[in-house]
Design a protein around this motif. Sequence first.
Motif, PDB file in Angstrom:
ATOM      1  N   UNK A  38      41.479  34.109  45.583  1.00  0.00           N
ATOM      2  CA  UNK A  38      42.287  35.323  45.508  1.00  0.00           C
ATOM      3  C   UNK A  38      41.357  36.425  45.011  1.00  0.00           C
ATOM      4  N   UNK A  39      41.865  37.622  44.820  1.00  0.00           N
ATOM      5  CA  UNK A  39      40.991  38.724  44.449  1.00  0.00           C
ATOM      6  C   UNK A  39      40.308  38.476  43.116  1.00  0.00           C
ATOM      7  N   UNK A  58      28.743  32.755  46.994  1.00  0.00           N
ATOM      8  CA  UNK A  58      30.203  32.694  46.874  1.00  0.00           C
ATOM      9  C   UNK A  58      30.878  33.213  48.124  1.00  0.00           C
ATOM     10  N   UNK A  59      32.178  32.925  48.203  1.00  0.00           N
ATOM     11  CA  UNK A  59      33.034  33.484  49.245  1.00  0.00           C
ATOM     12  C   UNK A  59      33.984  34.481  48.590  1.00  0.00           C
ATOM     13  N   UNK A  60      34.584  35.326  49.411  1.00  0.00           N
ATOM     14  CA  UNK A  60      35.595  36.271  48.928  1.00  0.00           C
ATOM     15  C   UNK A  60      36.770  36.226  49.894  1.00  0.00           C
ATOM     16  N   UNK A  61      37.943  35.917  49.357  1.00  0.00           N
ATOM     17  CA  UNK A  61      39.105  35.826  50.232  1.00  0.00           C
ATOM     18  C   UNK A  61      40.353  35.431  49.478  1.00  0.00           C
ATOM     19  N   UNK A  72      47.225  46.152  50.632  1.00  0.00           N
ATOM     20  CA  UNK A  72      46.098  47.042  50.904  1.00  0.00           C
ATOM     21  C   UNK A  72      45.082  47.041  49.765  1.00  0.00           C
ATOM     22  N   UNK A  73      45.555  47.014  48.524  1.00  0.00           N
ATOM     23  CA  UNK A  73      44.633  47.029  47.387  1.00  0.00           C
ATOM     24  C   UNK A  73      43.793  45.757  47.348  1.00  0.00           C
ATOM     25  N   UNK A  74      44.430  44.611  47.604  1.00  0.00           N
ATOM     26  CA  UNK A  74      43.692  43.349  47.620  1.00  0.00           C
ATOM     27  C   UNK A  74      42.700  43.336  48.772  1.00  0.00           C
ATOM     28  N   UNK A  75      43.122  43.785  49.929  1.00  0.00           N
ATOM     29  CA  UNK A  75      42.214  43.842  51.080  1.00  0.00           C
ATOM     30  C   UNK A  75      40.993  44.707  50.774  1.00  0.00           C
ATOM     31  N   UNK A  76      41.221  45.831  50.104  1.00  0.00           N
ATOM     32  CA  UNK A  76      40.108  46.716  49.741  1.00  0.00           C
ATOM     33  C   UNK A  76      39.173  46.028  48.743  1.00  0.00           C
ATOM     34  N   UNK A  77      39.758  45.306  47.795  1.00  0.00           N
ATOM     35  CA  UNK A  77      38.956  44.591  46.802  1.00  0.00           C
ATOM     36  C   UNK A  77      38.085  43.528  47.472  1.00  0.00           C
ATOM     37  N   UNK A 110      47.956  37.516  56.074  1.00  0.00           N
ATOM     38  CA  UNK A 110      46.728  37.495  55.289  1.00  0.00           C
ATOM     39  C   UNK A 110      45.575  36.871  56.074  1.00  0.00           C
ATOM     40  N   UNK A 111      45.853  35.804  56.810  1.00  0.00           N
ATOM     41  CA  UNK A 111      44.821  35.139  57.604  1.00  0.00           C
ATOM     42  C   UNK A 111      44.286  36.069  58.682  1.00  0.00           C
ATOM     43  N   UNK A 112      45.164  36.677  59.446  1.00  0.00           N
ATOM     44  CA  UNK A 112      44.741  37.557  60.530  1.00  0.00           C
ATOM     45  C   UNK A 112      43.952  38.747  60.008  1.00  0.00           C
ATOM     46  N   UNK A 113      44.392  39.321  58.909  1.00  0.00           N
ATOM     47  CA  UNK A 113      43.676  40.472  58.348  1.00  0.00           C
ATOM     48  C   UNK A 113      42.291  40.070  57.855  1.00  0.00           C
ATOM     49  N   UNK A 114      42.164  38.870  57.290  1.00  0.00           N
ATOM     50  CA  UNK A 114      40.852  38.426  56.822  1.00  0.00           C
ATOM     51  C   UNK A 114      39.923  38.087  57.984  1.00  0.00           C
ATOM     52  N   UNK A 115      40.462  37.586  59.063  1.00  0.00           N
ATOM     53  CA  UNK A 115      39.645  37.383  60.259  1.00  0.00           C
ATOM     54  C   UNK A 115      39.118  38.717  60.782  1.00  0.00           C
ATOM     55  N   UNK A 116      39.962  39.734  60.766  1.00  0.00           N
ATOM     56  CA  UNK A 116      39.544  41.063  61.202  1.00  0.00           C
ATOM     57  C   UNK A 116      38.458  41.613  60.279  1.00  0.00           C
TER      58      UNK A 116
END
Length: 260
Positions: A38-39, A58-61, A72-77, A110-116
Motif C-alpha cells: 500500500x502507499x 523495492x516495489x511500489x503498489x 488519486x492521492x494514493x496513485x500520485x504517491x 486499482x489493478x487497471x490503474x497500476x497497469x497503466x
Amino acid sequence: MFDIGVNLTSTQFGKDAQQVVERACAAGVTGILITGTNAQQSEAASHLARQNAGFCWSTAGVHPHDASSWCDDVAQHIHQLAVRQEVVAIGECGLDFNRNFSTPAQQEKAFSDQLALAAELNLPVFLHCREAHARFAALLAPWLDKLPAAVVHCFTGTAEELQGCLALGLSIGITGWVCDERRGLQLRALLPQIPIDRLLLETDAPYLLPRDLHPKPASRRNEPCFLPHIVRQVAAWRGEEPEWLGKKTDENARRLFRLV
C-alpha cells in the motif's frame, strides 16, 4: 540466489529488519526485492531498500486487499515512489477473490490503474492472483505489449492457470508453498513445466515458512535466509543442481527488474 518477495516492512520484522538482511547475506542470498503493498508500506519498503542499496530493491503498489484505499492521492504517491532509483517494479498489484477484503470492483480499478502507471513509467509489474485467474488475465493481457516484464508472485494455481500465465509471457514466482506436503504437491508436480528463463524464487517472508525446514526457527517466522532451502528443494524436484538453479534464477531476477 535472489529473493524476489520479502515483506520486510511487516511488523514481524519491526525490531530486527536490518539483522534479517544481514542473515540473508550471510546465508548466500545475493539480492532481495522488498514488497510494497500500500502507499505507506511502499514508502517504508523504499527506505529499507535505500538503506541497503546494492543488495535490496523495492516495489511500489497497492495489493488487492488494500484496493479500497486506491484514490488519486494514493496513485500520485505511488507514482512519486516509482521514479526512485531503488523502486524497480509496480506492485504488488492484481486480484484476490478468495477473501475480498476489497470489493472486486475496487480491486479491478486499482489493478487497471497500476497497469497503466507501469506502462507510463516503463516498469515491470509484480503481480498477485488468487482465485481470479480468468478476470486477472483479461485485465492484464491488453497491457502486456506496453510493459517491459511481469511476474506472478507466489504462484499457487492449477496446471491450466500455469499454462495460461506462460502463454501470456509471464514469469513465475515460486515460494516455499511447494515444500508443504498438504497443499503444495500439485504445484510441486508442475515445477518442471516452468521454463528455466521464466522461473523466479522467493520466500514471501515472514509468511510461508517451508514446512519441511528442519530445525524450524522458534519464532516460526520465515526469513530470506531460508531461501537456500527452497532453492535446494525446487532444484531436486526439477532434477537440477541447486547451485546452477540459484544462479539462473538470480540472473532471471536481475534481467526482469533491470538491476545493475
